[in-house]
Design a protein around this motif. Structure first.
Motif, PDB file in Angstrom:
ATOM      1  N   THR A  57      81.528  -0.061  76.009  1.00 21.06           N
ATOM      2  CA  THR A  57      81.792  -1.593  75.451  1.00 21.06           C
ATOM      3  C   THR A  57      80.413  -2.024  75.355  1.00 21.06           C
ATOM      4  O   THR A  57      79.402  -1.589  76.015  1.00 21.06           O
ATOM      5  CB  THR A  57      82.797  -2.302  76.184  1.00 21.06           C
ATOM      6  OG1 THR A  57      82.435  -2.350  77.600  1.00 21.06           O
ATOM      7  CG2 THR A  57      83.921  -1.602  75.797  1.00 21.06           C
ATOM      8  N   SER A  58      80.297  -3.123  74.557  1.00 18.35           N
ATOM      9  CA  SER A  58      78.965  -3.841  74.327  1.00 18.35           C
ATOM     10  C   SER A  58      78.647  -5.211  75.534  1.00 18.35           C
ATOM     11  O   SER A  58      77.524  -5.542  75.336  1.00 18.35           O
ATOM     12  CB  SER A  58      78.725  -4.318  73.064  1.00 18.35           C
ATOM     13  OG  SER A  58      79.646  -5.149  72.517  1.00 18.35           O
ATOM     14  N   ARG A  98      92.608   3.930  75.099  1.00 18.56           N
ATOM     15  CA  ARG A  98      92.059   2.492  74.755  1.00 18.56           C
ATOM     16  C   ARG A  98      90.859   1.942  74.711  1.00 18.56           C
ATOM     17  O   ARG A  98      90.819   1.100  73.908  1.00 18.56           O
ATOM     18  CB  ARG A  98      92.629   1.801  76.210  1.00 18.56           C
ATOM     19  CG  ARG A  98      92.783   0.458  76.626  1.00 18.56           C
ATOM     20  CD  ARG A  98      93.477  -0.446  75.406  1.00 18.56           C
ATOM     21  NE  ARG A  98      94.838  -0.435  75.769  1.00 18.56           N
ATOM     22  CZ  ARG A  98      95.776  -0.881  75.090  1.00 18.56           C
ATOM     23  NH1 ARG A  98      95.234  -1.538  73.977  1.00 18.56           N
ATOM     24  NH2 ARG A  98      97.091  -0.789  75.207  1.00 18.56           N
ATOM     25  N   ILE A  99      89.927   2.839  75.245  1.00 17.97           N
ATOM     26  CA  ILE A  99      88.612   2.317  74.919  1.00 17.97           C
ATOM     27  C   ILE A  99      88.257   2.696  73.414  1.00 17.97           C
ATOM     28  O   ILE A  99      87.730   1.661  72.613  1.00 17.97           O
ATOM     29  CB  ILE A  99      87.621   3.165  75.790  1.00 17.97           C
ATOM     30  CG1 ILE A  99      87.772   2.694  77.182  1.00 17.97           C
ATOM     31  CG2 ILE A  99      86.225   3.128  75.253  1.00 17.97           C
ATOM     32  CD1 ILE A  99      86.826   3.460  78.006  1.00 17.97           C
ATOM     33  N   LEU A 100      88.739   3.690  72.525  1.00 22.79           N
ATOM     34  CA  LEU A 100      88.578   3.928  71.325  1.00 22.79           C
ATOM     35  C   LEU A 100      89.337   2.822  70.454  1.00 22.79           C
ATOM     36  O   LEU A 100      88.679   2.423  69.491  1.00 22.79           O
ATOM     37  CB  LEU A 100      89.271   5.371  70.924  1.00 22.79           C
ATOM     38  CG  LEU A 100      88.208   6.560  71.563  1.00 22.79           C
ATOM     39  CD1 LEU A 100      88.983   7.733  71.270  1.00 22.79           C
ATOM     40  CD2 LEU A 100      86.916   6.497  70.874  1.00 22.79           C
ATOM     41  N   GLN A 101      90.459   2.445  71.002  1.00 22.38           N
ATOM     42  CA  GLN A 101      91.184   1.390  70.222  1.00 22.38           C
ATOM     43  C   GLN A 101      90.433   0.083  70.409  1.00 22.38           C
ATOM     44  O   GLN A 101      90.176  -0.786  69.468  1.00 22.38           O
ATOM     45  CB  GLN A 101      92.619   1.225  70.816  1.00 22.38           C
ATOM     46  CG  GLN A 101      93.240   0.251  70.114  1.00 22.38           C
ATOM     47  CD  GLN A 101      94.804   0.207  70.521  1.00 22.38           C
ATOM     48  OE1 GLN A 101      95.142   0.623  71.673  1.00 22.38           O
ATOM     49  NE2 GLN A 101      95.531  -0.954  69.998  1.00 22.38           N
ATOM     50  N   HIS A 102      89.755  -0.022  71.314  1.00 20.83           N
ATOM     51  CA  HIS A 102      88.960  -1.199  71.654  1.00 20.83           C
ATOM     52  C   HIS A 102      87.710  -1.259  70.621  1.00 20.83           C
ATOM     53  O   HIS A 102      87.420  -2.527  70.137  1.00 20.83           O
ATOM     54  CB  HIS A 102      88.597  -1.515  73.136  1.00 20.83           C
ATOM     55  CG  HIS A 102      88.152  -2.853  73.541  1.00 20.83           C
ATOM     56  ND1 HIS A 102      88.759  -3.953  73.840  1.00 20.83           N
ATOM     57  CD2 HIS A 102      86.756  -3.196  73.865  1.00 20.83           C
ATOM     58  CE1 HIS A 102      88.172  -4.797  74.135  1.00 20.83           C
ATOM     59  NE2 HIS A 102      86.917  -4.531  74.141  1.00 20.83           N
ATOM     60  N   ILE A 103      87.073  -0.286  70.436  1.00 22.07           N
ATOM     61  CA  ILE A 103      85.851  -0.109  69.885  1.00 22.07           C
ATOM     62  C   ILE A 103      86.191  -0.419  68.251  1.00 22.07           C
ATOM     63  O   ILE A 103      85.428  -0.875  67.649  1.00 22.07           O
ATOM     64  CB  ILE A 103      85.274   1.185  70.097  1.00 22.07           C
ATOM     65  CG1 ILE A 103      84.681   1.087  71.498  1.00 22.07           C
ATOM     66  CG2 ILE A 103      84.223   1.539  69.237  1.00 22.07           C
ATOM     67  CD1 ILE A 103      84.152   2.646  71.830  1.00 22.07           C
ATOM     68  N   LYS A 104      87.311   0.331  67.964  1.00 24.65           N
ATOM     69  CA  LYS A 104      87.799   0.389  66.594  1.00 24.65           C
ATOM     70  C   LYS A 104      88.165  -1.231  66.372  1.00 24.65           C
ATOM     71  O   LYS A 104      87.818  -1.641  65.372  1.00 24.65           O
ATOM     72  CB  LYS A 104      88.940   1.060  66.536  1.00 24.65           C
ATOM     73  CG  LYS A 104      89.508   0.966  65.035  1.00 24.65           C
ATOM     74  CD  LYS A 104      90.584   2.036  65.004  1.00 24.65           C
ATOM     75  CE  LYS A 104      91.186   2.304  63.478  1.00 24.65           C
ATOM     76  NZ  LYS A 104      92.301   3.377  63.330  1.00 24.65           N
ATOM     77  N   THR A 105      88.891  -1.804  67.160  1.00 22.11           N
ATOM     78  CA  THR A 105      89.158  -3.097  66.939  1.00 22.11           C
ATOM     79  C   THR A 105      88.079  -4.124  66.690  1.00 22.11           C
ATOM     80  O   THR A 105      87.876  -5.191  65.897  1.00 22.11           O
ATOM     81  CB  THR A 105      90.116  -3.834  67.891  1.00 22.11           C
ATOM     82  OG1 THR A 105      91.312  -3.014  67.887  1.00 22.11           O
ATOM     83  CG2 THR A 105      90.488  -5.304  67.793  1.00 22.11           C
ATOM     84  N   ASN A 106      87.097  -4.125  67.827  1.00 16.06           N
ATOM     85  CA  ASN A 106      85.860  -4.807  67.664  1.00 16.06           C
ATOM     86  C   ASN A 106      85.099  -4.638  66.553  1.00 16.06           C
ATOM     87  O   ASN A 106      84.489  -5.549  65.993  1.00 16.06           O
ATOM     88  CB  ASN A 106      84.981  -4.580  69.076  1.00 16.06           C
ATOM     89  CG  ASN A 106      85.662  -5.368  70.271  1.00 16.06           C
ATOM     90  OD1 ASN A 106      86.264  -6.250  69.962  1.00 16.06           O
ATOM     91  ND2 ASN A 106      85.265  -4.891  71.248  1.00 16.06           N
TER      92      ASN A 106
END
Length: 111
Positions: A57-58, A98-106
């Motif tokens: 994440t950033s 979850r992290i991949l979903q979070h990155i995609k959403t952002n």
């Protein structure tokens, strides 16, 4: 009189269900809604999950949100009946998704 295993956190193999690998015991207890098991999971895997979230994440805020979502997913995880994987493998799978979903959403939100 105790055998000293409870103090060390080591689970005697005879206390496990037949066919249940010791490393999958924590997830099994979480599925059975054992609150102590979830606390143990956070203590044991929290730093690992945090490092994964921080790596992908950033910002700290995004990492915190991702970590919270990952542990929420772990709390609500229901393993397929035939699954015989260890805790770490299950947690890595949940965290990765979850992290991949979070990155995609952002990426969608931030253009």
């Amino acid at each position: 009189m105790t055998n000293g295993l409870a103090e060390t956190g080591i689970i005697p193999m005879r206390s496990l269900e037949p066919g249940l690998h010791e490393s999958a015991y924590l997830i099994k207890r979480i599925e059975q809604r054992d609150r102590q098991a979830f606390s143990e999971c956070v203590s044991r895997y929290g730093p690992f999950v945090w490092k994964l979230a921080k790596l992908f994440t950033s910002s700290t805020a995004e990492a915190e949100a991702a970590t919270e979502e990952i542990f929420s997913d772990i709390l609500h995880y229901q393993a397929p009946a035939a699954a015989r994987r260890g805790d770490r493998e299950i947690i890595v799978e949940i965290a990765r998704k979850r992290i991949l979903q979070h990155i995609k959403t952002n990426r969608i939100l931030n253009g």
